[in-house]
Design an enzyme around this catalytic site. Sequence first.
Site, PDB file in Angstrom:
ATOM      1  N   GLY A   1      -0.639  -8.494  -5.215  1.00 24.19           N
ATOM      2  CA  GLY A   1      -0.874  -9.890  -5.128  1.00 24.19           C
ATOM      3  C   GLY A   1      -2.067 -10.320  -6.003  1.00 24.19           C
ATOM      4  O   GLY A   1      -2.219 -11.507  -6.437  1.00 24.19           O
TER       5      GLY A   1
ATOM      6  N   GLU B   1       3.792  -2.408  -4.925  1.00 25.30           N
ATOM      7  CA  GLU B   1       4.326  -2.424  -3.584  1.00 25.30           C
ATOM      8  C   GLU B   1       5.473  -1.449  -3.292  1.00 25.30           C
ATOM      9  O   GLU B   1       5.956  -1.362  -2.235  1.00 25.30           O
ATOM     10  CB  GLU B   1       4.974  -3.976  -3.722  1.00 25.30           C
TER      11      GLU B   1
ATOM     12  N   GLU C   1      -0.456 -10.504  -9.413  1.00 21.91           N
ATOM     13  CA  GLU C   1       0.208 -11.666  -9.247  1.00 21.91           C
ATOM     14  C   GLU C   1      -0.540 -13.060  -9.527  1.00 21.91           C
ATOM     15  O   GLU C   1      -0.239 -14.095 -10.271  1.00 21.91           O
ATOM     16  CB  GLU C   1       1.020 -11.949  -8.109  1.00 21.91           C
TER      17      GLU C   1
ATOM     18  N   ALA D   1      -2.249  -8.221  -1.440  1.00 18.74           N
ATOM     19  CA  ALA D   1      -2.101  -8.905  -0.208  1.00 18.74           C
ATOM     20  C   ALA D   1      -2.734  -7.726   0.637  1.00 18.74           C
ATOM     21  O   ALA D   1      -2.530  -6.841   0.562  1.00 18.74           O
ATOM     22  CB  ALA D   1      -0.713  -9.128   0.154  1.00 18.74           C
TER      23      ALA D   1
HETATM   24  N1  CO8 Z   1      -5.115  -4.400   2.007  1.00 17.13           N
HETATM   25  C1  CO8 Z   1      -5.951  -4.510   2.922  1.00 17.13           C
HETATM   26  N2  CO8 Z   1      -6.977  -3.625   3.045  1.00 17.13           N
HETATM   27  C2  CO8 Z   1      -6.979  -3.006   1.525  1.00 17.13           C
HETATM   28  C3  CO8 Z   1      -6.145  -3.099   0.465  1.00 17.13           C
HETATM   29  C4  CO8 Z   1      -5.122  -4.103   0.851  1.00 17.13           C
HETATM   30  N3  CO8 Z   1      -4.091  -4.362  -0.351  1.00 17.13           N
HETATM   31  N4  CO8 Z   1      -6.758  -2.480  -0.580  1.00 17.13           N
HETATM   32  C5  CO8 Z   1      -7.553  -1.897  -0.147  1.00 17.13           C
HETATM   33  N5  CO8 Z   1      -8.375  -2.028   1.202  1.00 17.13           N
HETATM   34  C6  CO8 Z   1      -9.263  -1.576   1.860  1.00 17.13           C
HETATM   35  C7  CO8 Z   1      -8.966  -0.054   2.516  1.00 17.13           C
HETATM   36  O1  CO8 Z   1      -7.998   0.022   3.673  1.00 17.13           O
HETATM   37  C8  CO8 Z   1     -10.464   0.342   2.718  1.00 17.13           C
HETATM   38  O2  CO8 Z   1     -10.823  -0.258   3.935  1.00 17.13           O
HETATM   39  P1  CO8 Z   1     -11.784   0.602   4.904  1.00 17.13           P
HETATM   40  O3  CO8 Z   1     -13.128   0.803   4.335  1.00 17.13           O
HETATM   41  O4  CO8 Z   1     -11.760  -0.209   6.276  1.00 17.13           O
HETATM   42  O5  CO8 Z   1     -10.767   1.996   5.099  1.00 17.13           O
HETATM   43  C9  CO8 Z   1     -11.180  -0.536   1.684  1.00 17.13           C
HETATM   44  O6  CO8 Z   1     -10.516  -1.672   1.254  1.00 17.13           O
HETATM   45  C10 CO8 Z   1     -11.577   0.477   0.392  1.00 17.13           C
HETATM   46  O7  CO8 Z   1     -10.538   0.939  -0.156  1.00 17.13           O
HETATM   47  P2  CO8 Z   1     -10.310   2.562  -0.472  1.00 17.13           P
HETATM   48  O8  CO8 Z   1     -11.066   3.349   0.497  1.00 17.13           O
HETATM   49  O9  CO8 Z   1      -8.648   2.747  -0.457  1.00 17.13           O
HETATM   50  O10 CO8 Z   1     -10.787   2.521  -1.849  1.00 17.13           O
HETATM   51  P3  CO8 Z   1     -10.689   3.408  -3.127  1.00 17.13           P
HETATM   52  O11 CO8 Z   1     -11.417   3.039  -4.384  1.00 17.13           O
HETATM   53  O12 CO8 Z   1     -10.227   4.665  -2.743  1.00 17.13           O
HETATM   54  O13 CO8 Z   1      -9.174   2.881  -3.651  1.00 17.13           O
HETATM   55  C11 CO8 Z   1      -7.590   1.193  -4.253  1.00 17.13           C
HETATM   56  C12 CO8 Z   1      -9.115   1.390  -4.107  1.00 17.13           C
HETATM   57  C13 CO8 Z   1      -6.860   2.050  -5.261  1.00 17.13           C
HETATM   58  C14 CO8 Z   1      -7.479  -0.284  -4.682  1.00 17.13           C
HETATM   59  C15 CO8 Z   1      -6.943   1.415  -2.984  1.00 17.13           C
HETATM   60  O14 CO8 Z   1      -7.304   0.922  -1.990  1.00 17.13           O
HETATM   61  C16 CO8 Z   1      -5.337   0.753  -2.776  1.00 17.13           C
HETATM   62  O15 CO8 Z   1      -4.540   1.443  -3.402  1.00 17.13           O
HETATM   63  N6  CO8 Z   1      -5.194  -0.405  -2.068  1.00 17.13           N
HETATM   64  C17 CO8 Z   1      -3.966  -0.722  -1.790  1.00 17.13           C
HETATM   65  C18 CO8 Z   1      -3.305  -1.384  -3.417  1.00 17.13           C
HETATM   66  C19 CO8 Z   1      -1.773  -2.041  -2.930  1.00 17.13           C
HETATM   67  O16 CO8 Z   1      -0.991  -1.322  -2.458  1.00 17.13           O
HETATM   68  N7  CO8 Z   1      -1.613  -3.159  -3.315  1.00 17.13           N
HETATM   69  C20 CO8 Z   1      -0.274  -4.103  -3.014  1.00 17.13           C
HETATM   70  C21 CO8 Z   1      -0.370  -4.494  -1.673  1.00 17.13           C
HETATM   71  S1  CO8 Z   1       1.319  -5.489  -1.151  1.00 17.13           S
HETATM   72  C22 CO8 Z   1       1.029  -6.653  -2.076  1.00 17.13           C
HETATM   73  O17 CO8 Z   1      -0.007  -7.170  -2.693  1.00 17.13           O
HETATM   74  C23 CO8 Z   1       2.243  -7.779  -1.936  1.00 17.13           C
HETATM   75  C24 CO8 Z   1       2.086  -9.092  -2.500  1.00 17.13           C
HETATM   76  C25 CO8 Z   1       2.921 -10.249  -1.957  1.00 17.13           C
HETATM   77  C26 CO8 Z   1       2.831 -10.606  -0.580  1.00 17.13           C
HETATM   78  C27 CO8 Z   1       3.558 -11.616   0.233  1.00 17.13           C
HETATM   79  C28 CO8 Z   1       3.540 -11.907   1.494  1.00 17.13           C
HETATM   80  C29 CO8 Z   1       2.060 -11.833   2.256  1.00 17.13           C
END
Ligand code: CO8
Length: 256
Positions: free
Chosen positions: A107, A130, A110, A62
């Site tokens: 997500g 999460e 999921e 998400a």
């Molecule tokens: N949300 C928003 N932006 C994201 C997300 C995300 N989940 N993941 C990556 N991005 C963005 C980064 O902010 C970045 O943006 P910017 O260039 O503007 O800074 C861009 O994507 C590239 O990401 P990274 O620079 O971090 O790239 P890396 O190759 O270093 O890392 C990863 C990639 C490993 C995927 C890393 O980005 C990461 O860990 N992302 C978050 C993963 C995470 O925590 N996911 C869980 C999210 S919570 C969730 O899914 C809950 C679901 C249920 C929700 C119910 C109600 C809505």
Amino acid sequence: MSVELAYRGDIAVITLNRPEAMNALNAGMIDRIGSLIDEAAAASPRALLFTGAGGKAFCAGADIKEMLERSKGEHRAAARAGQCTFAKLDSLPFPSLAVIQGVALGGGLELAMACTFRIAVAGARFGLPEIKLGLIPGYGGTQRLPLLIGKARALEMIASGRLVDTEEAARLGLVHRVVDAGEPVELGIRFLDGLGVRFPAALSFARTAVDKALTVSLEDGLKLEADLFTAATQTTDAGEGMHAFLEKRKPAFTGR
Ligand code: CO8
């Protein structure tokens, strides 16, 4: 558009296309996935395939920026909206397949878990991270992961938030197959072709029965199985399948 629907022959393909944010799902994308599932279903495809654009991520979960802006009530509504969309996917009368290249996190995993099948492209990684945000899964992960890999393993993955690689994902039963690098849609179609040209209508009955196996008593599960078996006998495909066997030919299923 950040979510797109296309067709490859009789296979519908939904692509998450927001590679600059690792295909993270915002509310608009959840809505659009729901509408595109309806649109695809109306065309009665052989299967619905999900993939992510950009090569680095199937979907990173998400949209965290969007989540930060929500009120308590909005969080609940957002979680329910995603759960409803994924439940719709889970109950389609034809199979769905997630082709996971790169990460499938939160997500994103999921969404993949709501599909009938999951294949992983070499190098893919999976997790429900999460907990590292101070949260828990909200699009069905706490419910579907234990059903897929067992309660103890699911709790360990959710509590640690750690990522698993393809080898472990296959061992856990989180993915059905690991394939070598390639174009995701091609890889998905190859996997589906290997399963058979078209599934009979009975596939949806099998999925419903298996889903219930872990959540209802054995007695109730057996009654449900008998009901669904009876329903399967009434489909056109059952007549075709049994006649084809006796006539020593391949069945031509229509999904009805
Ligand atoms: N949300 C928003 N932006 C994201 C997300 C995300 N989940 N993941 C990556 N991005 C963005 C980064 O902010 C970045 O943006 P910017 O260039 O503007 O800074 C861009 O994507 C590239 O990401 P990274 O620079 O971090 O790239 P890396 O190759 O270093 O890392 C990863 C990639 C490993 C995927 C890393 O980005 C990461 O860990 N992302 C978050 C993963 C995470 O925590 N996911 C869980 C999210 S919570 C969730 O899914 C809950 C679901 C249920 C929700 C119910 C109600 C809505």
